[in-house]
Scaffold this motif. Sequence first.
Motif, PDB file in Angstrom:
ATOM      1  N   SER A   1       0.959  -1.130  -0.122  1.00 48.30           N
ATOM      2  CA  SER A   1      -0.034   0.099   0.158  1.00 48.30           C
ATOM      3  C   SER A   1       0.753   1.199  -0.073  1.00 48.30           C
ATOM      4  CB  SER A   1      -0.775   0.010   1.175  1.00 48.30           C
ATOM      5  OG  SER A   1       0.000  -0.007   2.410  1.00 48.30           O
ATOM      6  N   GLY A   2       1.288   1.589  -1.178  1.00 47.55           N
ATOM      7  CA  GLY A   2       2.070   2.944  -1.211  1.00 47.55           C
ATOM      8  C   GLY A   2       3.429   2.268  -1.063  1.00 47.55           C
ATOM      9  N   LEU A   3       4.250   2.405  -2.215  1.00 50.72           N
ATOM     10  CA  LEU A   3       5.667   1.810  -2.127  1.00 50.72           C
ATOM     11  C   LEU A   3       6.517   2.932  -1.619  1.00 50.72           C
ATOM     12  CD1 LEU A   3       7.772  -0.621  -2.509  1.00 50.72           C
ATOM     13  CD2 LEU A   3       8.138   0.263  -4.713  1.00 50.72           C
ATOM     14  N   ARG A   4       7.370   2.702  -0.462  1.00 53.09           N
ATOM     15  CA  ARG A   4       8.369   3.667  -0.060  1.00 53.09           C
ATOM     16  C   ARG A   4       9.752   3.284  -0.714  1.00 53.09           C
ATOM     17  NH1 ARG A   4       8.455   4.709   6.335  1.00 53.09           N
ATOM     18  NH2 ARG A   4       6.947   6.344   5.645  1.00 53.09           N
ATOM     19  N   GLY A   5       9.849   2.106  -0.833  1.00 61.36           N
ATOM     20  CA  GLY A   5      11.184   1.352  -1.326  1.00 61.36           C
ATOM     21  C   GLY A   5      11.111  -0.030  -1.648  1.00 61.36           C
ATOM     22  N   LEU A   6      11.877  -0.419  -2.513  1.00 66.41           N
ATOM     23  CA  LEU A   6      12.057  -1.891  -2.877  1.00 66.41           C
ATOM     24  C   LEU A   6      13.491  -2.233  -2.684  1.00 66.41           C
ATOM     25  CD1 LEU A   6      10.478  -4.503  -4.992  1.00 66.41           C
ATOM     26  CD2 LEU A   6      12.943  -4.349  -5.296  1.00 66.41           C
ATOM     27  N   PHE A   7      14.045  -3.328  -1.963  1.00 63.20           N
ATOM     28  CA  PHE A   7      15.181  -3.447  -1.501  1.00 63.20           C
ATOM     29  C   PHE A   7      15.856  -4.819  -2.216  1.00 63.20           C
ATOM     30  CE2 PHE A   7      15.345   0.131   1.276  1.00 63.20           C
ATOM     31  CZ  PHE A   7      13.946   0.185   1.672  1.00 63.20           C
ATOM     32  N   TRP A   8      16.900  -4.959  -2.407  1.00 67.90           N
ATOM     33  CA  TRP A   8      17.473  -6.218  -2.742  1.00 67.90           C
ATOM     34  C   TRP A   8      18.958  -6.441  -1.909  1.00 67.90           C
ATOM     35  CZ3 TRP A   8      15.797  -9.961  -5.971  1.00 67.90           C
ATOM     36  CH2 TRP A   8      15.055  -9.820  -6.725  1.00 67.90           C
ATOM     37  N   TYR A   9      19.010  -7.633  -1.465  1.00 69.46           N
ATOM     38  CA  TYR A   9      20.069  -8.130  -0.669  1.00 69.46           C
ATOM     39  C   TYR A   9      20.647  -9.476  -1.270  1.00 69.46           C
ATOM     40  CZ  TYR A   9      18.512  -4.863   3.085  1.00 69.46           C
ATOM     41  OH  TYR A   9      18.190  -3.924   3.708  1.00 69.46           O
ATOM     42  N   ARG A  10      21.988  -9.787  -0.871  1.00 75.78           N
ATOM     43  CA  ARG A  10      22.514 -10.976  -1.149  1.00 75.78           C
ATOM     44  C   ARG A  10      22.836 -11.283   0.227  1.00 75.78           C
ATOM     45  NH1 ARG A  10      27.562 -12.467  -4.301  1.00 75.78           N
ATOM     46  NH2 ARG A  10      28.247 -14.137  -2.903  1.00 75.78           N
ATOM     47  N   GLN A  11      22.730 -12.724   0.492  1.00 85.77           N
ATOM     48  CA  GLN A  11      22.965 -13.421   1.672  1.00 85.77           C
ATOM     49  C   GLN A  11      23.880 -14.734   1.336  1.00 85.77           C
ATOM     50  OE1 GLN A  11      19.759 -14.836   3.999  1.00 85.77           O
ATOM     51  NE2 GLN A  11      21.017 -14.611   5.846  1.00 85.77           N
ATOM     52  N   ASP A  12      25.043 -14.749   1.983  1.00 84.32           N
ATOM     53  CA  ASP A  12      25.788 -15.970   2.000  1.00 84.32           C
ATOM     54  C   ASP A  12      25.566 -16.937   2.855  1.00 84.32           C
ATOM     55  OD1 ASP A  12      28.276 -13.545   0.843  1.00 84.32           O
ATOM     56  OD2 ASP A  12      27.510 -15.369  -0.474  1.00 84.32           O
ATOM     57  N   PRO A  13      25.901 -18.163   2.883  1.00 82.81           N
ATOM     58  CA  PRO A  13      25.475 -19.160   3.788  1.00 82.81           C
ATOM     59  C   PRO A  13      25.839 -18.872   5.372  1.00 82.81           C
ATOM     60  CG  PRO A  13      26.006 -20.315   1.745  1.00 82.81           C
ATOM     61  CD  PRO A  13      26.221 -18.885   1.749  1.00 82.81           C
TER      62      PRO A  13
ATOM     63  N   TYR B   1      19.486 -14.529  -2.914  1.00 81.02           N
ATOM     64  CA  TYR B   1      19.307 -12.875  -3.093  1.00 81.02           C
ATOM     65  C   TYR B   1      17.776 -12.709  -2.724  1.00 81.02           C
ATOM     66  CZ  TYR B   1      23.367 -12.928  -5.865  1.00 81.02           C
ATOM     67  OH  TYR B   1      24.563 -13.000  -6.277  1.00 81.02           O
ATOM     68  N   LEU B   2      17.741 -11.826  -1.573  1.00 74.03           N
ATOM     69  CA  LEU B   2      16.676 -11.575  -1.025  1.00 74.03           C
ATOM     70  C   LEU B   2      15.915 -10.365  -1.635  1.00 74.03           C
ATOM     71  CD1 LEU B   2      17.497 -12.309   2.779  1.00 74.03           C
ATOM     72  CD2 LEU B   2      15.934 -13.791   1.303  1.00 74.03           C
ATOM     73  N   CYS B   3      14.670 -10.007  -1.671  1.00 73.07           N
ATOM     74  CA  CYS B   3      14.046  -8.894  -2.231  1.00 73.07           C
ATOM     75  C   CYS B   3      12.946  -8.480  -0.912  1.00 73.07           C
ATOM     76  CB  CYS B   3      13.118  -9.203  -3.328  1.00 73.07           C
ATOM     77  SG  CYS B   3      11.880  -7.876  -3.867  1.00 73.07           S
TER      78      CYS B   3
END
Lengths: 111, 112
Positions: free
Chosen positions: A28-40, A86-88
């Motif tokens: 409901s109203g995008l403030r931001g979309l983020f991408w992350y990388r995660q190693d084990p 990869y996380l969103c």
Amino acid sequence: EDQVTQSPEALRLQEGESSSLNCSYTVSGLRGLFWYRQDPGKGPEFLFTLYSAGEEKEKERLKATLTKKESFLHITAPKPEDSATYLCAVQGRGSNYKLTFGKGTLLTVNP
Amino acid sequence: DVKVTQSSRYLVKRTGEKVFLECVQDMDHENMFWYRQDPGLGLRLIYFSYDVKMKEKGDIPEGYSVSREKKERFSLILESASTNQTSMYLCASSSPSHGELFFGEGSRLTVL
């Protein structure tokens, strides 16, 4: 309630084989979309923030794009060291600084 | 660079024990968060704090409490650990002007 769906759950590529990861969202109203990388066994590492449809960000072999319903993480000529989850995540205007995460895409790049 | 430090990388505790997980950030961020991460469930927010002594429940606060006495430090407390609290715990911080969270390395807790 904000929702994030990532696909595919897992992706295997050969070194040099370009591809894209998808992140579909409802908010409901995008403030931001983020991408992350995660190693084990480690915490997520911040990659990009996208704020509005049409925006693009690049970092080395990664390029993130955003539409009103989804985001793509394009990986060009990947290397084995790009293997990770990869996380969103999204932050809505009513979220009070909270991020809602997708379950991630596990990327494996074979040499 | 933002640095978020979690006090313990690995912990093993027994059912019923009280557990403290400590987190310190060095970027003067107002917001701090505790998430847990489980296979197939992703990251779920337990609690967050937007100011000293202020806290709000996240999506799964049951069985947890938090403490924020100083701006840089945010503690997660398991009053009586249970086996279903075995998980990876992640602390994060952010500033109100930028939404991105910066995470620590994580604390893997095993409750026997």
